[in-house]
Design an enzyme around this catalytic site. Structure first.
Site, mmCIF file in Angstrom:
data_model
loop_
_atom_site.group_PDB
_atom_site.id
_atom_site.type_symbol
_atom_site.label_atom_id
_atom_site.label_comp_id
_atom_site.label_asym_id
_atom_site.label_seq_id
_atom_site.Cartn_x
_atom_site.Cartn_y
_atom_site.Cartn_z
ATOM 1 N N ALA A 278 31.461 -26.611 -38.005
ATOM 2 C CA ALA A 278 32.257 -27.146 -39.158
ATOM 3 C C ALA A 278 32.458 -25.780 -39.895
ATOM 4 O O ALA A 278 32.029 -24.627 -39.679
ATOM 5 C CB ALA A 278 31.099 -27.877 -39.914
ATOM 6 N N GLU A 280 33.582 -24.267 -43.739
ATOM 7 C CA GLU A 280 33.117 -24.544 -45.180
ATOM 8 C C GLU A 280 34.439 -24.205 -46.268
ATOM 9 O O GLU A 280 34.261 -23.748 -47.276
ATOM 10 C CB GLU A 280 32.007 -23.322 -45.832
ATOM 11 C CG GLU A 280 32.149 -22.075 -45.713
ATOM 12 C CD GLU A 280 32.027 -21.103 -44.361
ATOM 13 O OE1 GLU A 280 31.879 -21.847 -43.520
ATOM 14 O OE2 GLU A 280 31.908 -20.006 -44.558
ATOM 15 N N ASN A 281 35.457 -24.468 -45.940
ATOM 16 C CA ASN A 281 36.656 -24.258 -46.588
ATOM 17 C C ASN A 281 36.336 -24.715 -48.001
ATOM 18 O O ASN A 281 35.842 -25.999 -48.093
ATOM 19 C CB ASN A 281 38.029 -25.116 -45.849
ATOM 20 C CG ASN A 281 38.051 -24.759 -44.799
ATOM 21 O OD1 ASN A 281 38.359 -23.789 -44.438
ATOM 22 N ND2 ASN A 281 38.213 -25.860 -43.831
ATOM 23 N N GLU A 314 27.148 -26.171 -44.660
ATOM 24 C CA GLU A 314 28.410 -25.917 -45.416
ATOM 25 C C GLU A 314 28.561 -26.061 -46.807
ATOM 26 O O GLU A 314 29.378 -25.197 -47.217
ATOM 27 C CB GLU A 314 29.320 -26.886 -44.711
ATOM 28 C CG GLU A 314 29.369 -27.032 -43.068
ATOM 29 C CD GLU A 314 29.740 -25.580 -42.484
ATOM 30 O OE1 GLU A 314 30.340 -24.726 -43.098
ATOM 31 O OE2 GLU A 314 28.908 -25.413 -41.493
HETATM 32 ZN ZN LIG Z 1 28.042 -21.023 -41.923
#
Ligand SMILES: [Zn+2]
Length: 894
Positions: A278, A280-281, A314
């Site tokens: 994943a 983390e935008n 995230e």
């Molecule tokens: Zn990370």
């Protein structure tokens, strides 16, 4: 005004796999990007327009930005009333473009305007094409250095700016980005609409996100922050758990950080093809589907915990990484170590039934295993090129950094640590920080010299081995003395004490510790001795003696199992400790003891018997985590140490050791059974069926595997993957047919990957080749292809068939490699254990370079060497030990 010249400069034709990018020149600082993209999902292309507001710091006749695989149609720079056409000059090896103007720019604001176009690639990086069986999607993955593949940018983490993003997409599609959707208007043209998103907070380019397609979302909120979980329409029924967990975590973090979630809204998007787990935008976390979408009622405990903890990772990044960002990639641990450390906190607080504390010990062990190689690297390490930067995303930056943080947190106390962390976040919000900024904040908050402890763990490679020798000392009674007042005192009876001698040296997996050039670490060593209250002591010298009151029957020197070091006890002390472990040590401490002993037999510093004795001493220990810690070392013995002469004796010993527990746990879950017991059952089946060839376990696994293939919801979700793997290990071509036929019917990702993960277990030339052929075919998704290849190769039983096939079909395999999956194939060769294959692997990958894998190759070679010496040192020891410890679990014995 100059006439518009329609020119196209092509920056890149070939993916610059080995570009040695360098940093942008100083002197121009971005403030704000206005970005408009028009992706074409059929043609897999996009066009874009960027207006970048910058501050020119000193007079300049050119501005340099990052750009890769883009074409530039038009570029100009405006200052005040004056607009100049800019001439792009490309430096592909640096992934840069320089826009030159005729008359020099003055210090002050300027607007750079660029029209550009690019390809939606199939390499899962930059702005790329993701596919399902039904249609195409466009999505982004920019970390670490791939924003430059989507738009010309100042693509360095310290060059933060705000972003206005606009997407022009097909009428039936929607789009998701970092900001809130502010406007949605028809056109341009009848078949498109234009979606405009709100201005972002100040952030780094690698956090910009866009996704385009027919996504459908479930909506909720927590602490007034709107939360959505989104994915392709078929995944809509699998979004509830993630939405619930995201809300729980957001509330927890708001409270922990004492600083509300800073980015307005949170979208969590599962995209069909995704390289990492994943990303983390900011305000728009993107995901691999299998880690996000679960069937709330028919998923394993593990799947629930994984969804929760990846979300927690995230979401922790929204503060650690997005709000406060490392100044440069050498300090990527400030992002990843923190998010890894933090992710277990909401899990421990809100779902204690998952026992995340025990997973922390497992994480620490993973880091210690990698860090014991000579080819490890310091947590903070030089990383300049994209190659080097991508290699930083490993167990050192994640798990080692998290383990060091846990150790320091326990030392200063969790509440004090929290205060230091929050002071650091407040001070560097919307800005960038370094390692020193962090430990100075902690030192200030705690009043303790965290700045003495952390530098050696962060700046020097490797890990300490703490050697322990305890001795009971009864001082002789003090002789009668004459006091000043001339009265005679009676002899004083001195109290006995335990003197614990602690010695530190660097630990290497090959067992040769003498050559360490390291300066000593300052290690918080926490000691538990008999009935004494545990206490911590800083070990800053090479050797120190720590006194403990009373003659303690045993001493354990990693109380709480939060230390980042291995421990080796004197042989007698280990015997006493093993006998007392079940009653005297916590579960986490027993796991850390098992992990350390397992590392010490591999390095040759202890005989294999001491480890097997410990397993025997703990054979009635029904804690899931303890049994879990037995699995890898017992399997490794089966893979590399047993001979034809003693294989059956070894299996009989395992059966004798673990059958009694299996008989208690039983195959069918009891009503109201704990989640730990569900997992424990699977581990016992893995040991009995997967290692010890127990006929009952194989028969029942095969029956349940077939039942799962017909009706996946009818088999306990926590047991499913294990029975599929055990059945596959003994399965034939017909069973492989059944697995392959069932895969398209699996709707929930967990069920699909249960079957897919078991494919690596099939043995024999033909099944192995069939699975590999499948892996490189269009049948397998982009994100999974190279990983399936590496899984098959990692199975030691398959290497004689898998490795020659991979070499012979390298062009097909290479085509499937994305940013980091090539390194995973190389990492999979670590399970080889002979000199010939080692040399072959080294030669092959020297001739066939794979991106971001240079260090991985050296590590794999080192691990193969370590396996060879492990076998040389311990094979005879094992044979001798088995002679003295015959198991009673013979196949016929019920
Ligand atoms: Zn990370």
């Amino acid at each position: 005004m100059a006439p518009l010249r329609k020119l196209v400069w092509i920056l890149f034709i070939i993916v610059p796999a080995f570009a040695a990018a360098q940093r942008l020149p100083e002197g121009v600082v971005p403030q704000h990007y206005d970005l408009t993209f028009t992706p074409d999902l059929q043609k897999a292309t996009f066009t874009g327009e960027a207006i970048i507001q910058v501050q020119v710091v000193r007079p300049a006749s050119a501005v340099t930005l990052n750009a890769a695989e883009l074409e530039i149609q038009e570029a100009s720079i405006t200052q005040g009333e004056k607009t100049q056409q800019a001439q792009p000059g490309f430096q592909p090896e640096k992934e840069q473009v320089t826009l030159a103007v005729a008359s020099a720019l003055e210090p002050g604001p300027a607007d750079i305007r660029i029209k550009f176009s690019g390809v939606l690639n199939d390499k899962l990086r930059g702005f790329y094409l993701a596919k399902t069986r039904l249609r195409n999607y466009a999505t982004t993955q920019f970390e670490a250095t791939d924003a430059r593949r989507a738009f010309p940018s100042f693509d360095e983490p310290a060059l933060k700016a705000t972003f206005d993003i606009t997407l022009i997409v097909a009428k039936a599609d929607t789009a998701i980005s970092n900001g809130r959707l502010m406007a949605d208007v028809s056109g341009p043209g009848a078949d498109r609409h234009t979606l405009k998103f709100s201005t972002t907070s100040k952030m780094s380019t690698y956090l910009v996100a866009m996704a385009v397609g027919d996504f459908e979302c479930s909506e909720g909120s927590a602490d007034n922050v709107p939360i959505r979980v989104c994915g392709t329409p078929d995944k809509k029924p699998l979004q509830a758990a993630a939405l619930r967990y995201a809300g729980e975590i957001l509330k927890y973090y708001n409270q922990y950080y004492g600083m509300a979630y800073p980015f307005g809204k949170l979208d969590v998007v599962g995209v069909p093809d995704f390289e990492a787990g994943a990303m983390e935008n900011t305000g728009a976390i993107f995901y691999r589907e299998s880690l996000l979408f679960i069937d709330d009622n028919n998923s394993s405990v593990h799947a629930h915990q994984e969804v929760f903890e990846v979300l927690a990772h995230e979401m922790a990044h929204q503060w650690f990484g997005d709000l406060v960002t490392m100044k440069w990639w050498d300090n990527v641990w400030l992002n990843e170590g923190f998010a890894t450390w933090m992710a277990l906190k909401p899990s421990q607080a809100l779902h204690p039934e998952w026992n995340a504390t025990l997973d922390a010990v497992k994480e620490t062990d993973r880091a210690l295993s990698l860090d014991a190689l000579r080819n490890t690297h310091p947590i903070r390490a030089k990383a300049e090129s994209p190659e080097e930067i991508n290699e930083m995303f490993d167990a050192i930056s994640y798990e080692k950094a998290a383990a060091v943080l846990r150790m320091v947190e326990a030392y200063v106390s969790p509440e004090v640590f929290r205060r230091g962390v929050n002071a650091y976040l407040r001070k560097f919000a919307y800005s960038n920080a370094t390692a020193e900024d962090f430990w100075n904040a902690l030192t200030l908050a705690s009043g303790r010299r965290v700045d003495n402890i952390m530098p050696a763990f962060v700046n020097q490679p490797g890990e300490p081995l703490v050697l322990v020798k305890a001795a009971c000392v009864t001082p002789p009674p003090q002789p009668a003395t004459k006091s000043k007042r001339r009265r005679f005192r009676r002899p004083v009876q001195a109290h006995p004490k335990t003197e614990i001698t602690l010695t530190q040296q660097r630990f290497f997996s090959d067992g040769h510790s003498g050559s360490s050039p390291n300066s000593p670490w300052v290690i918080p060593v926490c000691i538990k001795a008999g009935d004494n209250k545990p206490f911590c002591q800083l070990l800053g010298e090479r050797q120190q003696v720590v006194p403990v009151v009373g003659c303690s029957p045993w001493a354990f020197t990693n109380a709480g199992a939060v230390g980042y070091y291995r421990t080796q006890y004197d042989a007698d002390d280990l015997k006493k400790l093993s006998a007392a472990a079940l009653a005297g040590l916590s579960t986490a401490e027993r796991v850390s003891l098992v992990n350390d002993e397992s590392a010490l037999i591999r390095s040759g510093q202890e005989k294999i018997g001491s480890f097997l004795d410990l397993v025997s001493a703990l054979s009635s220990d029904q804690e899931r985590a303890v049994v879990e810690s037995f699995v890898p070392p017992l399997r490794l013995i089966d893979d590399h140490l047993v001979t034809e002469a003693n294989r059956e004796a070894y299996h009989a010993w395992i059966r004798a050791t673990f059958r009694p527990m299996m008989e208690k746990v039983k195959w069918t879950p009891a009503a109201g059974e704990s989640e730990e017991t569900h997992t424990l059952r699977a581990l016992l089946v893995k040991l009995l069926g997967g290692v010890a060839e127990d006929p009952d376990a194989i028969r029942e696994s095969t029956r349940l595997a077939r039942q799962f293939l017909q009706n996946p919801n009818s088999v306990d979700a926590s047991l499913a993957r294990t029975v599929l793997e055990v059945a596959a290990r003994y399965g034939d071509a017909a069973l492989l047919d059944e697995y392959l036929a069932a895969m398209p019917r699996m709707t929930a990702p967990e069920q699909f990957y249960n079957v897919s993960a078991a494919l690596k277990e099939f043995r024999g030339q033909q099944p192995v080749e069939r699975v590999l052929q499948l892996a490189v075919s269009p049948e397998v998704r982009n994100q999974d292809a190279a990983r399936l290849v590496s899984d098959v190769l990692h199975n030691p039983a398959n290497q004689n068939s898998a490795w020659p096939w991979i070499k012979a079909h390298w062009p097909e395999v290479e085509k499937q490699i994305t940013v980091s999956s090539g390194a995973e194939i190389i990492a999979a060769t670590e399970s080889e254990c002979d000199a010939g294959t080692r040399d072959d692997v080294r030669q092959f990958f020297t001739e066939h370079k794979v991106p971001s894998s240079e260090r991985t190759l050296r590590q794999s070679v080192e691990r193969i060497n370590s396996c060879i010496s492990y076998r040389d040192r311990q094979q005879n020891n094992l044979a001798a030990w088995l002679d003295q410890h015959p198991g009673n679990g013979s196949v016929g014995n019920r």
